[in-house]
Structure formats: structure tokens, C-alpha cells
Design a protein around this motif. Sequence first.
Motif, PDB file in Angstrom:
ATOM      1  N   ASP A  37       0.847  -1.189   0.000  1.00 11.95           N
ATOM      2  CA  ASP A  37       0.000   0.000   0.000  1.00 11.95           C
ATOM      3  C   ASP A  37       0.888   1.247   0.000  1.00 11.95           C
ATOM      4  OD1 ASP A  37      -2.220   1.547  -0.020  1.00 11.95           O
ATOM      5  OD2 ASP A  37      -3.085   0.742   1.816  1.00 11.95           O
ATOM      6  N   CYS A  38       0.317   2.340  -0.512  1.00 11.64           N
ATOM      7  CA  CYS A  38       1.002   3.632  -0.480  1.00 11.64           C
ATOM      8  C   CYS A  38       0.328   4.476   0.587  1.00 11.64           C
ATOM      9  CB  CYS A  38       0.874   4.356  -1.807  1.00 11.64           C
ATOM     10  SG  CYS A  38       1.655   3.520  -3.154  1.00 11.64           S
ATOM     11  N   HIS A  39       1.107   5.085   1.463  1.00 12.16           N
ATOM     12  CA  HIS A  39       0.540   5.905   2.532  1.00 12.16           C
ATOM     13  C   HIS A  39       0.926   7.348   2.301  1.00 12.16           C
ATOM     14  CE1 HIS A  39      -0.689   2.450   4.972  1.00 12.16           C
ATOM     15  NE2 HIS A  39       0.335   1.868   4.385  1.00 12.16           N
ATOM     16  N   SER A  40      -0.072   8.220   2.328  1.00 11.28           N
ATOM     17  CA  SER A  40       0.200   9.630   2.053  1.00 11.28           C
ATOM     18  C   SER A  40      -0.725  10.477   2.912  1.00 11.28           C
ATOM     19  CB  SER A  40      -0.037   9.931   0.578  1.00 11.28           C
ATOM     20  OG  SER A  40      -1.349   9.580   0.222  1.00 11.28           O
ATOM     21  N   LEU A  47      -3.307   7.758  -8.269  1.00  9.44           N
ATOM     22  CA  LEU A  47      -2.509   6.701  -7.652  1.00  9.44           C
ATOM     23  C   LEU A  47      -3.191   5.333  -7.773  1.00  9.44           C
ATOM     24  CD1 LEU A  47       0.204   6.505  -6.276  1.00  9.44           C
ATOM     25  CD2 LEU A  47      -0.910   6.775  -4.093  1.00  9.44           C
ATOM     26  N   MET A  51      -1.170   2.076  -8.907  1.00 13.89           N
ATOM     27  CA  MET A  51      -1.072   0.883  -8.067  1.00 13.89           C
ATOM     28  C   MET A  51      -1.789  -0.301  -8.695  1.00 13.89           C
ATOM     29  SD  MET A  51      -1.677   2.379  -4.256  1.00 13.89           S
ATOM     30  CE  MET A  51      -1.619   0.766  -3.488  1.00 13.89           C
ATOM     31  N   MET A  53      -5.063  -0.541  -9.050  1.00 16.80           N
ATOM     32  CA  MET A  53      -6.281  -0.855  -8.301  1.00 16.80           C
ATOM     33  C   MET A  53      -7.505  -0.604  -9.157  1.00 16.80           C
ATOM     34  SD  MET A  53      -5.230   0.934  -4.778  1.00 16.80           S
ATOM     35  CE  MET A  53      -6.920   1.205  -4.298  1.00 16.80           C
ATOM     36  N   MET A 126     -12.865  -0.443   4.009  1.00 18.84           N
ATOM     37  CA  MET A 126     -11.563  -0.015   4.535  1.00 18.84           C
ATOM     38  C   MET A 126     -11.079  -0.925   5.658  1.00 18.84           C
ATOM     39  SD  MET A 126     -11.554   4.129   4.558  1.00 18.84           S
ATOM     40  CE  MET A 126     -12.475   4.275   6.065  1.00 18.84           C
ATOM     41  N   THR A 145       0.647  10.900   8.296  1.00 20.59           N
ATOM     42  CA  THR A 145      -0.494  11.809   8.344  1.00 20.59           C
ATOM     43  C   THR A 145      -0.032  13.259   8.411  1.00 20.59           C
ATOM     44  OG1 THR A 145      -0.560  11.545  10.721  1.00 20.59           O
ATOM     45  CG2 THR A 145      -2.060  10.172   9.433  1.00 20.59           C
TER      46      THR A 145
ATOM     47  N   GLY B 226      -4.083   6.221   6.236  1.00 21.49           N
ATOM     48  CA  GLY B 226      -3.733   7.005   5.053  1.00 21.49           C
ATOM     49  C   GLY B 226      -3.205   6.189   3.901  1.00 21.49           C
ATOM     50  N   GLY B 227      -3.494   4.895   3.882  1.00 18.54           N
ATOM     51  CA  GLY B 227      -3.078   4.064   2.754  1.00 18.54           C
ATOM     52  C   GLY B 227      -3.973   4.334   1.558  1.00 18.54           C
ATOM     53  N   ASN B 228      -3.406   4.166   0.374  1.00 19.18           N
ATOM     54  CA  ASN B 228      -4.232   4.475  -0.794  1.00 19.18           C
ATOM     55  C   ASN B 228      -5.377   3.496  -0.949  1.00 19.18           C
ATOM     56  OD1 ASN B 228      -4.619   6.238  -3.065  1.00 19.18           O
ATOM     57  ND2 ASN B 228      -4.286   4.407  -4.294  1.00 19.18           N
ATOM     58  N   GLN B 230      -7.200   2.727   1.387  1.00 23.10           N
ATOM     59  CA  GLN B 230      -8.262   3.394   2.147  1.00 23.10           C
ATOM     60  C   GLN B 230      -8.717   4.655   1.423  1.00 23.10           C
ATOM     61  OE1 GLN B 230      -6.396   3.943   5.979  1.00 23.10           O
ATOM     62  NE2 GLN B 230      -7.133   1.980   6.703  1.00 23.10           N
TER      63      GLN B 230
END
Lengths: 184, 495
Positions: A37-40, A47, A51, A53, A126, A145, B226-228, B230
Motif C-alpha cells: 500500500d502507499c501511505h500519504s 494513484l 497501483m 487498483m 476499509m 499523516t 492514510g493508505g491508498n 483506504q
Amino acid sequence: MSTTRKRVYGYLAEFGSASNLYKAAEKVRDAGFRKWDCHSPYPIHGLDGAMGMKRSILPWFVFFGGTLGLATGFGLAYVTQVEIYPTVVQGKPANLFTVPAFFPIMFELTILFSGFTTLFGLLALMKLPRLNHPLFASRQFHRATDDAFFIAVEARDPKFHPDKTRAFLEDIGGKSIELVEEED
Amino acid sequence: MGATSTEHAPSPVREGPKIPVLKREKLILSGRSYHWITERICGVVENRQPFLWWLLFIPCALIAMIGVGLGLTYLVSTGVGVWGMSNRVFWGWDITNFVFWIGIGHAGTLISAVLFLTRQNWRTSINRAAEAMTIFAVMCAGIFPAFHVGRVWMAWFLAPIPNANAIWQNFKSPLLWDVFAVSTYFTISLIFWYLGMVPDLATIRDRCKPGLRKMLYGIFSLGWRGGNRQWSHYEMAYLLLAALSTPLVLSVHSVVSFDFATSIVPGWHTTIFPPYFVAGAIFGGFAMVLTIMVPARQIYGLHDLITMKHIDNMAKIILLTGTIVGYAYLMELFVAYYSGAKYEMDAFKFRITGPYWWAYLAMMSCNVLSPQIFWLKRNRENLWVVMGVAMAVNIGMWFERFVIIVTTLARMFLPGDWKSYSPSWVEIALFLGTIGMFLALFLLFLRFLPCINIAEVKWALLESDPHHDDHEEHPDPGVQVIPSYQHELHSEVKA
């Protein structure tokens, strides 16, 4: 005294900007990883594609939720007003021609049910709420965050390898790569 | 999605003149970083509140406790007779206040939903506070009809559940539509507000030291990471809620207007009411947003986030909706004249020249005339003028509802029924109490919750576009970038 065994959750790598994260995500996708996963700190436009998705299926939940709301509104009004307890007020009829007077309530219940389906459907998709997550054990993840961009590759991914994955993440520009462990 | 993004083909050179393209303007000034945004907005919650906060909060909370707490206790323990209404003027300040507060809420939903769907990205700096305002305004509004029913312990009869009398609600009645519309509106606004806040609550959680605070913010942020995977669902949910709220916000005040428009009372029985009420609600709501956001911006130093451009845009919306409202007022008069109906004509003649002429004058001058000064850019840039107009609109919109409700009921068909109405001290205390309650709740919101949408503001920065650096490194030779006209507003003006 109990001894705590640790289990590897995966690697966490930081990327300098949204742009770097985006390009790295394309490479992780093309390398064939699945559990990552990418966290931003904010949603990054496009994105999902980078990815690999699919589009969220949430609208389908909401469509059926809304339809249920519409049916509930109609059923509630029609059954009570026409079937069970027909009331003549101000000379308005109590039959099928009454239905237009039910439209506002049918509309409101459609919105209400759709809203609840959005909320609970979102939480289900989620997989939230949850009280803890292995990533929270990381020493740097709290910045996800705030102002940092991360890629997390999980150890349960079939392509995961303790050394190769680390080298791969370094190769695509990941900084301060960290092995995140969870207590078993 | 491209398989590879590292190789960039050179942009093909176009023939002919360069295409003029407006420069994408900055919504956040001074080139602030992500971390600065986090610090500044979370700082409002984490730092000690300024003395002014206490100076405002304590009187507001006291007024709320006395006005709402004691006012309602006295009302319920004595009976609705303590209000100044009679069997002719049966809706007075209570329903005026109900419509006033419910209208205030509409700007919040408009900013969060309609401006989201229309991709007005400037909304990101103000939507959180405006949504909070919606929630608190609807809470204030709900008090009035709930206690207006008389025996408030019977208010549950409004809910469509079987009761011992075997009587169901009248689903054909606009009053019941109102129950559904307002309760749905409150619920959806709350979901929208809360879901929008989850990533920002996680930001505060991640900044807290371990302890009770961290646990509470942790629970309410639901474990957000904050994962994409999610964000992807989250953004879809946000879009859906915006799409649901847009018709909802239009429906709520339309349904409120049906309470009047479906009756046969002269002055109420008009088809223009739904759009007229909705425009008025947005108008009054934006005025309230300005009334509370301009001081908050000054107190907490949010100038780079809530810029003069935001204030300029809101002033323009006030000008637009105020003009629509003015059109509706005049059209009402014209239709009354053109209908040739004697009662209709007399109802409006009474509004203008009768004993309540001052209310009509206040409504006209505050709502129609005062926003017109926003045609001049100079006035939109002067915060004192902006605040003055916002206050005038707040007052004017209250008088609009007073004019519609009281002047109409005071002169119905039979002269023998004519009554004059003035509120009792209980009604005045209750209204002042809701103002105190609204402001106190808003101050608590500033104290405990992120008052600006941190994630969305970060998203609105130019460098948040993942292709931003590609655009910088490979400028399109076929276009000529011209600055947008709003640019001139970016220099801060005296306030």
C-alpha cells in the motif's frame, strides 16, 4: 516474564514527494507485488491506476441501500395511509392518487439509507475501525499523516523476500527503509 | 495508466499561435509546506487557547445555559402559554427562529457538497468550519419545533412508529415531510462532517503523546492509516455523500417552505417559495460563515489558508444570492398585484404599510440593498465592510422569516381575527440562548477538532499533483501561461 516473539509485518520505505511515490508505485505494481500500500497525508490523484487498483465498488452498495430506502419510504407511507389506516385530510384521497404526496418522504428516506450505506459500506471496505495496526509500531509512520509518503510491502506477499525486497525498494528510490515487526 | 512513466516523449510542437492558458492559482499562500499546514491547524487544538477564547466562551455558555436551559425548563414546567402567541398568531418567534437556524446550516452543505461537485477547490479551507456550523445550527433549529408541539414529552409521536392510539402520522402533511427532511439533513450532515474529519483526527492522534487524548483521538480516527487502499474508497464515499447532499440541501428548505406554501393563507400560498427559500438559506448561511470565520482567521493567524480570495468568493456568492432573494421579494409583490386577488394584494400591502412596516424595511434594506456594495472590489477587500454586510444579512434574514410568518398570521381573512403579536421574555431568552449555544459549540469545536480540513488543504497545494514536477521540467511549448485575474488579490490587504 513472558518473552515476546516478533513477527515481520513488512518493509516501510519513504519517498520524497507525491511524484516520487507515484513513480515508485508504478514499479512496485509492475514487479508483481499484491499485498502492499502507499501511505500519504492526502489522496494522490491517479494513484489508483499507478497501483493497479480497480475502481471502488462502494457505489453498488449505495445503489442498493438507496433503493431499499425508496422502497421503505413508499411502503411506510402507502401501507399506513392507504392500506391500514386510510385518513382523509383536507379532502385529499387515500388511494393510489395519494402517492405524489409521499414523494418527499420517499426522497428523504432514499438519501438517509444511502448515507448510512455509504458510511458502513466504507468502513467495511476499509476494514476499519480497528484499534491497532502493526504499522503503528514503526518509528516513522506517524509522519504519514503529516508530510511523508511511504510504501509498505507486506511480508505475506508471495513475492516478499527479506533481502531482495529491501534491495528493490532501495532501487526504486526508497529512503530510510525499515523492517516493521509486530508482536505476536 | 501508463506502463512506464519514466520516459517522457518530447511534447510535439504545435503549429500556429500559442494557446493562452490561465495559470493555476495558488489557494494556499506563502509557499507553505505540508508540515507547516499540519502545525498551524493542529496548533489551534494543541496550544493554549488565547485569552479571547475564554472571554467569548464563558459568556456564550452562560447565555446558553440561562436562555436554553432555564427558558425551556420554565416553558415545559408552565406550558406554552408563556410564549406570546395566541390562537391567531400561532407561529411567532419560535418558527421564525427555526427557519432562521435551519437556513444558516445550508451554506455548510453547499460548500461541502455543491462546491465539491463543481470542483471549486477553494472550498477546502472553509468547508470544515462551515459543516460544523451546519451541525450546530440544525441543533439550535431543532429545539423550536420540538418544544412548539406543546407537550414535548409527546414529541415522539412525530416518529413513524406504532403507538397505543393506533394513529399513524399524516404522510401527506408538509409538517411531517419537515420532520423527515430535517432529521435526514442532520444525520447526513453529521456523517459527512465526521467522515471528512477522520484523516485529520488521525493527524492529531499521531502528534499526541500517549495518554487519554491519544486514545480518544485514536478511537474517533478509527485506526486511519492514510493508505491508498483506504483513500480510494474514502474518496468515493466522499463523492457519493456530496452527490447525496446536493439534492438533499435543496430539498430541506423547499420542504420548510412547503409548510407555508401548501396552505391557502394569503402571502404564503405562492409557488416561488421553494427556490426563494433555498436562495435565502444559502445567502444567510454564507453571511454566518463570514461572521464566524473572519474573526477566527484573525485570532488563529490562518491568513495563508483562508485568503482574501476565499473571502472575495464568499462575498460574491452573497451578492448573487442576495440579488436572487431581492428578485423573489419583488416578484412576490408583482404576482400579488398581477393575480388580482384581493386578499393577496392586501396581505402584501399590509406587510409594507401595516404596523410591521419596520420589519419589512429591515428585511429589504439588509438583504437586498446592503449586499449590493459588493459590486465594488474595494468593498470585498475591506474586512470591516465584509463583516458589516454579513451582520446586516444575519439580521435581515431573521426579519425575512419574521415578516413571512408573523405579518401574515396577524392579518388573515377575517378582520375579527386580526391580532398583533409581540414576543414574551421567554421567547427572547430562548432565541438569545440559541445564539449563545451556537457560538459556544463553535468555540468548543475550534478547541477540540481540526477547524480546517488538513488533508484537503494539502491536496490543494500545486506540488501535490503527482505530475507537478513533470509539468515543471517539460513545459508545453504550445501554450502561453497567463496569470489569473484573482492574482492581484493575493497581496494581503489591511484588515
